[in-house]
Design an enzyme around this catalytic site. Structure first.
Site, PDB file in Angstrom:
ATOM      1  N   ASP A 298      -2.837  21.357 -42.802  1.00  0.00           N
ATOM      2  CA  ASP A 298      -3.804  20.250 -42.796  1.00  0.00           C
ATOM      3  C   ASP A 298      -3.147  18.919 -42.420  1.00  0.00           C
ATOM      4  O   ASP A 298      -3.632  17.851 -42.782  1.00  0.00           O
ATOM      5  CB  ASP A 298      -4.468  20.134 -44.172  1.00  0.00           C
ATOM      6  N   GLY A 301      -4.191  13.524 -38.224  1.00  0.00           N
ATOM      7  CA  GLY A 301      -3.803  12.219 -37.695  1.00  0.00           C
ATOM      8  C   GLY A 301      -3.766  11.084 -38.693  1.00  0.00           C
ATOM      9  O   GLY A 301      -3.180  10.037 -38.415  1.00  0.00           O
ATOM     10  N   LYS A 302      -4.360  11.260 -39.861  1.00  0.00           N
ATOM     11  CA  LYS A 302      -4.309  10.209 -40.873  1.00  0.00           C
ATOM     12  C   LYS A 302      -3.199  10.465 -41.888  1.00  0.00           C
ATOM     13  O   LYS A 302      -3.060   9.718 -42.859  1.00  0.00           O
ATOM     14  CB  LYS A 302      -5.664  10.064 -41.574  1.00  0.00           C
ATOM     15  N   ASN A 303      -2.429  11.525 -41.654  1.00  0.00           N
ATOM     16  CA  ASN A 303      -1.312  11.838 -42.548  1.00  0.00           C
ATOM     17  C   ASN A 303       0.030  11.411 -41.966  1.00  0.00           C
ATOM     18  O   ASN A 303       1.079  11.888 -42.399  1.00  0.00           O
ATOM     19  CB  ASN A 303      -1.275  13.338 -42.854  1.00  0.00           C
ATOM     20  N   ASP A 320       1.351  13.129 -48.144  1.00  0.00           N
ATOM     21  CA  ASP A 320       0.286  14.144 -48.137  1.00  0.00           C
ATOM     22  C   ASP A 320       0.757  15.456 -47.517  1.00  0.00           C
ATOM     23  O   ASP A 320       0.095  16.021 -46.632  1.00  0.00           O
ATOM     24  CB  ASP A 320      -0.956  13.617 -47.406  1.00  0.00           C
TER      25      ASP A 320
END
Length: 418
Positions: A298, A301-303, A320
């Protein structure tokens, strides 16, 4: 026309406007900031007419997602689609350094202490009483989906800070009986052993409630008890993509040919914008290898985030990181970003690795060598049980399954690479 002042460390960065008639955004840097500051992202350039869509994408990625956004929306009677109003609501403390305010009003510095007993009770009751709201104020100002609470710690006291103070840590909470906190604690520490920079983390008890305490890397508590904020952006903001496009296949398997979200190719396009492209590329390759080993499919792109300052863009610590594959059957375990055209471990072959390395201009032998080293570091840490003292007796079964899951996956991946 609605207008917000955007500030950074008491300096006016610029002005954000929203025209409710045609629902368009506009943003203008202040002259002083152009002379003395820096561009907020590779997209928000000085002396250009920035498209409304790009401004909207940048702002949208600052907002909480999922339940957190829904709670803020319902509690304050603001539509989830009203990005401008939501930004104004949480604008005193967004991710990173920027603040958003009406009329550039100055906020009085204050510290609202959170007694451990009160905090523990709110954690226990969070299904009935939203933990995102305290004293009728929104306290969730972080992007992402998972339950969390930003807090300030001063002299070992937990609380909320305003004015010259801001949160320095994040509390993350358990999800049912999934051992998410232990999973994240183990995965992040194993990522560190693999060679990645991670935030400082601790598993702690608040009364009888277990939480994961994460030190924010975009904040620093100074000796005079002021909090220095550091500007960061995530990959979606750097690439001018909406939250919807944090996954490469933004609309999932049903539209599997639509791959307009964050991909490794797009992510690697940011390398040349960084201050040290060679180190950035090396870190991204280590991150990919680590995620493959740990089952962190998972990793979207926001991790992944970047520090931005004057003439400088560098990778932020990785966060994350979670073995999501251990929950196969309960959660989707497809890759957030494809390895060539492959989105699952079961279909991955050496041919896909070859094509993947070709596309990203990665030396194949170098990739195999890095993967082998990462796999060795993780396997050795698991074999030596270096984190066993952090595992409570009632979580030992999960820990053993976690170890077995990762070791089995590493063995399969090494066979593919050989």
């Amino acid at each position: 026309m609605n207008k917000l002042t955007i500030s950074y460390d008491k300096q006016t960065v610029g002005f954000l406007s929203f025209n409710s008639d045609d629902e368009t955004f506009s943003f203008e840097y202040s002259k002083t900031w152009i002379d003395e500051g820096f561009e907020l992202s590779p997209i928000l350039k000085f002396n250009t007419n920035i498209p409304s869509k790009s401004i909207k994408n940048f702002l949208e990625n600052l907002l909480p997602e999922g339940k957190g956004q829904e709670i803020l929306s319902n509690f304050h009677n603001i539509s989830k689609n009203n990005i401008f109003a939501l930004i104004e609501l949480i604008g005193k403390e967004t991710t990173g350094a920027l603040t958003f305010s009406l009329n550039d009003e100055e906020i009085k510095t204050s510290f609202r202490e959170l007694p451990k007993k009160e905090l523990a009770q709110r954690i226990k009751d969070r299904k009935n009483t939203p933990i995102e709201i305290w004293d009728k104020k929104p306290r969730l100002s972080l992007a992402g989906v998972q339950d969390k609470l930003p807090i300030l710690i001063i002299d070992d006291k937990f609380g909320f800070g305003e004015g010259k103070l801001a949160s320095t840590h994040i509390l993350k909470f358990e999800k049912e009986d999934e051992n998410i906190l232990l999973n994240k604690f183990l995965s992040l520490n194993l990522a560190s052993k693999a060679g990645l920079e991670i935030p400082k983390i601790k598993l702690i008890k608040i009364e009888d409630e277990e939480v994961l305490l994460i030190q924010r890397f975009d904040r620093e508590l100074k000796v005079n008890k002021e909090v220095k904020r550091k500007h960061i952006i995530d990959a979606c903001q750097a690439l001018d993509l909406s939250v919807l496009h944090k996954y490469e296949r933004a609309f999932g398997k049903n539209l599997e040919d639509y791959r307009e979200g964050v991909s490794f190719k797009k992510l690697f396009s940011l390398i040349h914008k960084c201050s040290s492209p060679i180190l950035t590329k090396k870190s991204l390759i280590t991150w990919i290898c680590t995620n493959l080993c740990l089952g962190n499919s998972d990793a979207h792109g926001k991790n992944i985030s970047f520090f931005i300052s004057k003439d400088k863009m560098t990778l932020a610590p990785f966060y994350d990181i979670l073995n999501i594959n251990i929950y196969k059957g309960k959660y989707d375990t497809d890759f957030a970003m494809g390895i060539d055209d492959i989105f699952s471990y079961d279909e991955l072959s050496f041919y896909d690795i070859i094509e993947f390395c070709k596309e990203l201009n990665i030396n194949l032998k170098g990739f195999v060598k890095e993967f082998s080293q990462v796999a060795k570091n993780i396997s050795t840490s698991l074999d030596d049980d270096i984190f066993i003292n952090f595992v409570e007796t009632n979580k030992m079964i999960f820990y053993k399954n976690y170890k077995k899951d990762i070791k089995t996956r590493i063995e399969k991946l090494l066979k593919i690479l050989k």
